[in-house]
Design a protein around this motif. Structure first.
Motif, PDB file in Angstrom:
ATOM      1  N   UNK A 106      -3.944  -2.209 -10.391  1.00  0.00           N
ATOM      2  CA  UNK A 106      -4.028  -3.707 -11.266  1.00  0.00           C
ATOM      3  C   UNK A 106      -2.666  -4.289 -11.081  1.00  0.00           C
ATOM      4  N   UNK A 107      -1.843  -3.538 -11.122  1.00  0.00           N
ATOM      5  CA  UNK A 107      -0.201  -4.128 -10.884  1.00  0.00           C
ATOM      6  C   UNK A 107      -0.187  -4.765  -9.558  1.00  0.00           C
ATOM      7  N   UNK A 108      -0.724  -4.162  -8.449  1.00  0.00           N
ATOM      8  CA  UNK A 108      -0.657  -4.877  -7.206  1.00  0.00           C
ATOM      9  C   UNK A 108      -1.256  -6.211  -7.293  1.00  0.00           C
ATOM     10  N   UNK A 109      -2.427  -6.153  -7.879  1.00  0.00           N
ATOM     11  CA  UNK A 109      -3.266  -7.590  -7.864  1.00  0.00           C
ATOM     12  C   UNK A 109      -2.369  -8.653  -8.723  1.00  0.00           C
ATOM     13  N   UNK A 110      -1.542  -8.087  -9.609  1.00  0.00           N
ATOM     14  CA  UNK A 110      -0.761  -9.249 -10.418  1.00  0.00           C
ATOM     15  C   UNK A 110       0.344  -9.619  -9.342  1.00  0.00           C
ATOM     16  N   UNK A 111       0.685  -8.831  -8.538  1.00  0.00           N
ATOM     17  CA  UNK A 111       1.550  -9.281  -7.405  1.00  0.00           C
ATOM     18  C   UNK A 111       0.999 -10.766  -6.619  1.00  0.00           C
ATOM     19  N   UNK A 112      -0.111 -10.826  -6.269  1.00  0.00           N
ATOM     20  CA  UNK A 112      -0.918 -11.869  -5.722  1.00  0.00           C
ATOM     21  C   UNK A 112      -0.954 -13.031  -6.598  1.00  0.00           C
ATOM     22  N   UNK A 113      -1.228 -12.877  -7.804  1.00  0.00           N
ATOM     23  CA  UNK A 113      -1.360 -14.001  -8.664  1.00  0.00           C
ATOM     24  C   UNK A 113       0.091 -14.523  -8.877  1.00  0.00           C
ATOM     25  N   UNK A 114       1.239 -13.604  -8.915  1.00  0.00           N
ATOM     26  CA  UNK A 114       2.417 -14.390  -9.071  1.00  0.00           C
ATOM     27  C   UNK A 114       2.773 -14.962  -7.724  1.00  0.00           C
ATOM     28  N   UNK A 115       2.698 -14.341  -6.603  1.00  0.00           N
ATOM     29  CA  UNK A 115       2.931 -15.136  -5.248  1.00  0.00           C
ATOM     30  C   UNK A 115       2.070 -16.316  -5.410  1.00  0.00           C
ATOM     31  N   UNK A 116       0.966 -16.508  -5.687  1.00  0.00           N
ATOM     32  CA  UNK A 116       0.345 -17.804  -5.663  1.00  0.00           C
ATOM     33  C   UNK A 116       0.984 -18.823  -6.467  1.00  0.00           C
ATOM     34  N   UNK A 117       1.265 -18.566  -7.750  1.00  0.00           N
ATOM     35  CA  UNK A 117       2.091 -19.436  -8.549  1.00  0.00           C
ATOM     36  C   UNK A 117       3.465 -19.916  -7.997  1.00  0.00           C
ATOM     37  N   UNK A 118       4.152 -18.620  -7.531  1.00  0.00           N
ATOM     38  CA  UNK A 118       5.303 -19.185  -6.912  1.00  0.00           C
ATOM     39  C   UNK A 118       5.265 -19.950  -5.674  1.00  0.00           C
ATOM     40  N   UNK A 119       4.048 -19.856  -4.987  1.00  0.00           N
ATOM     41  CA  UNK A 119       3.876 -20.935  -3.811  1.00  0.00           C
ATOM     42  C   UNK A 119       4.015 -22.349  -4.123  1.00  0.00           C
ATOM     43  N   UNK A 120       3.432 -22.645  -5.584  1.00  0.00           N
ATOM     44  CA  UNK A 120       3.532 -24.172  -5.995  1.00  0.00           C
ATOM     45  C   UNK A 120       4.934 -24.346  -6.199  1.00  0.00           C
ATOM     46  N   UNK A 121       5.616 -23.276  -6.798  1.00  0.00           N
ATOM     47  CA  UNK A 121       6.882 -23.647  -7.001  1.00  0.00           C
ATOM     48  C   UNK A 121       7.753 -24.160  -5.719  1.00  0.00           C
ATOM     49  N   UNK A 178       0.834  -1.054  -0.093  1.00  0.00           N
ATOM     50  CA  UNK A 178       0.210  -0.112  -0.124  1.00  0.00           C
ATOM     51  C   UNK A 178       0.828   1.152  -0.054  1.00  0.00           C
ATOM     52  N   UNK A 179       2.014   1.420   0.796  1.00  0.00           N
ATOM     53  CA  UNK A 179       2.908   2.300   0.645  1.00  0.00           C
ATOM     54  C   UNK A 179       3.428   2.466  -0.697  1.00  0.00           C
ATOM     55  N   UNK A 180       3.885   1.522  -1.263  1.00  0.00           N
ATOM     56  CA  UNK A 180       4.372   1.597  -2.769  1.00  0.00           C
ATOM     57  C   UNK A 180       3.452   2.143  -3.647  1.00  0.00           C
ATOM     58  N   UNK A 181       2.071   1.450  -3.698  1.00  0.00           N
ATOM     59  CA  UNK A 181       1.179   1.975  -4.380  1.00  0.00           C
ATOM     60  C   UNK A 181       0.948   3.618  -4.311  1.00  0.00           C
ATOM     61  N   UNK A 182       0.890   4.066  -3.045  1.00  0.00           N
ATOM     62  CA  UNK A 182       0.616   5.455  -3.086  1.00  0.00           C
ATOM     63  C   UNK A 182       1.831   6.362  -3.455  1.00  0.00           C
ATOM     64  N   UNK A 183       3.094   5.791  -3.593  1.00  0.00           N
ATOM     65  CA  UNK A 183       4.371   6.484  -4.017  1.00  0.00           C
ATOM     66  C   UNK A 183       4.270   6.454  -5.539  1.00  0.00           C
ATOM     67  N   UNK A 184       3.940   5.160  -6.131  1.00  0.00           N
ATOM     68  CA  UNK A 184       3.919   5.179  -7.685  1.00  0.00           C
ATOM     69  C   UNK A 184       2.791   6.113  -8.227  1.00  0.00           C
ATOM     70  N   UNK A 185       1.713   6.411  -7.232  1.00  0.00           N
ATOM     71  CA  UNK A 185       0.699   7.333  -8.009  1.00  0.00           C
ATOM     72  C   UNK A 185       1.306   8.708  -7.734  1.00  0.00           C
ATOM     73  N   UNK A 186       1.771   9.075  -6.636  1.00  0.00           N
ATOM     74  CA  UNK A 186       2.115  10.480  -6.232  1.00  0.00           C
ATOM     75  C   UNK A 186       3.278  10.801  -6.985  1.00  0.00           C
ATOM     76  N   UNK A 187       4.332   9.920  -6.888  1.00  0.00           N
ATOM     77  CA  UNK A 187       5.832  10.420  -7.435  1.00  0.00           C
ATOM     78  C   UNK A 187       6.132  10.032  -8.827  1.00  0.00           C
TER      79      UNK A 187
END
Length: 427
Positions: free
Chosen positions: A52-67, A33-42
């Motif tokens: 949407x990019x933050x949502x992609x984080x969770x998808x990647x984390x789920x796939x990596x968990x299987x690995x 959430x801190x990074x999201x605010x900084x990406x928008x503000x800065x």
């Protein structure tokens, strides 16, 4: 005087896991959430694009968990955790130079992948191997870092980003993440008690040999087991609702009663989450995990319903207190339900696949609440919706016990027969 018994090494492993979870929760999960605010503000990225990019984080984390689950069955778990943490630190060091959309998504995908390989799958696998009798207590202590990270790490990161900017803070965030995970992982954590010639819970060899055999279910058999799917689907609803509420609680409190109440909400949620997890670990020494999980889901639904209609400071804080008490326990119970039923032999892969099934709730819950807020003009409808979703998760888990759906139905059937016998013609 009798000699003092040495502390079982598994508790040193739990202490190291506590620090590791504090680091990855503070610098990765809550830091999003801190990074999201900084990406928008800065950086000037639109809010919808950054979300949407933050949502992609969770998808990647789920796939990596299987690995990660596959890797911890084959190589030293310390290499998996340290490798993931190193990649995450390198990704975090780069946030100051992100400028384009593809770089934003690439960062979140790599950051999510790294989080999946150094996060809950490998660390809960370690604890599950070291403990059997006191597994719930060990889980509760080790996972307390998931709350502490949001209290002792993320606020200072947010302050540094606000004062000095993303580019200046990024290298220090990366160093903090690396030092918080890698040294303790390599020096203290051990992959299993057998690797040190020990038995789980510090039992003697005779006690370990006399203990009843633990369940040992293969991944293929687990995937054919209805209980596995019941737990996974239940947690899709419950964790999706939980993360959605966490993402919007600050804004809800701020809109209804001002910034001071919103700040109290965050502090209360962190404190009750930590306290609730430790209390839950003690309760689970006496209460079956599934029964406790159902109680936590019911409490979460109640808390979200209260928050849907709460407008005064004390009503909001009352709802947040109940919600916070369920937060840590709900997350801790997901792996515990699986390891108790299917054992530790293939636990890493089993938990990873279950997490992958439930991660879609994490990825979409907050966005759906945001859309419902825009459509309805307030938080009443969205929070009622996620309260209902929590009840759906409860219903799924209640309808299917560890040994089949009939386990949950039998008490109701017996009650119906008893009522019919007692009241006869009126039923």
């Amino acid at each position: 005087m009798p000699s003092l018994r040495r502390v079982f090494y598994g508790w040193y492993v739990v202490a190291a896991v506590l620090v590791v979870t504090t680091a990855f929760a503070g610098f990765i999960f809550y830091n999003l959430s801190v990074l999201l605010a900084a990406f928008v503000a800065e950086k000037g990225f639109p809010v919808a694009l950054a979300s949407s990019a933050t949502a992609s984080f969770f998808v990647a984390a789920g796939l990596a968990g299987v690995l990660a689950g596959w890797l911890v069955d084959r190589i030293d778990v310390r290499l998996v955790i340290s490798g993931g943490a190193t990649i995450a630190a390198l990704a975090l060091a780069s946030v100051g130079v992100l400028e384009t959309t593809w770089q934003l998504f690439a960062f979140h995908l790599v950051f999510g992948f790294a989080h999946g390989t150094c996060g809950l799958v490998p660390v809960t696998t370690v604890i599950a191997r070291w403990f059997t009798v006191r597994r719930a207590l060990a889980f509760s202590i080790g996972s307390t870092g998931l709350s502490l990270g949001g209290v002792v790490v993320t606020p200072f990161v947010a302050l540094a980003v606000e004062r000095y900017g993303l580019a200046a803070t990024a290298p220090w965030m990366a160093i903090g993440l690396f030092l918080g995970i890698v040294p303790l992982t390599l020096l203290v954590i051990r992959p299993s008690p057998q690797a040190m010639g020990l038995a789980p819970d510090g039992m003697s060899r005779a006690e370990a040999a006399a203990a009843p055999p633990a369940p040992s279910t293969s991944l293929s058999d687990t995937l054919r087991d209805g209980y596995f799917h019941a737990v996974s689907i239940a947690y899709l609803f419950v964790l999706g609702s939980q993360v959605a509420a966490i993402a919007h609680l600050y804004r809800l409190a701020s809109l209804r009663d001002g910034a001071e109440t919103a700040a109290l909400v965050l502090a209360t949620m962190a404190a009750t989450s930590t306290t609730g997890r430790l209390i839950g670990g003690a309760i689970l020494m006496k209460v079956p995990a599934r029964a406790f999980a159902l109680a936590m889901m019911a409490m979460q639904a109640l808390a979200l319903a209260v928050l849907a209609w709460a407008h005064s400071r004390w009503a909001i804080l009352a709802g947040v207190t109940v919600f916070g008490l369920t937060m840590g326990n709900t997350l801790m119970l997901h792996p515990l339900l699986l390891v108790e039923r299917f054992g530790t032999r293939h636990y890493g892969r089993i938990y990873a696949v279950s997490q992958l099934l439930s991660v879609w709730g994490l990825a979409g819950g907050a966005a759906l609440v945001g859309l419902m807020f825009e459509a309805s003009g307030g938080y009443e409808v969205p929070f009622v919706a996620i309260a209902v979703a929590s009840l759906l998760g409860l219903a799924v888990l209640a309808a299917f016990g560890p040994h089949g759906p009939e386990i949950a139905v039998r008490p109701l059937a017996r009650a119906a027969v008893d009522v019919r016998k007692r009241w006869g013609r009126w039923v």
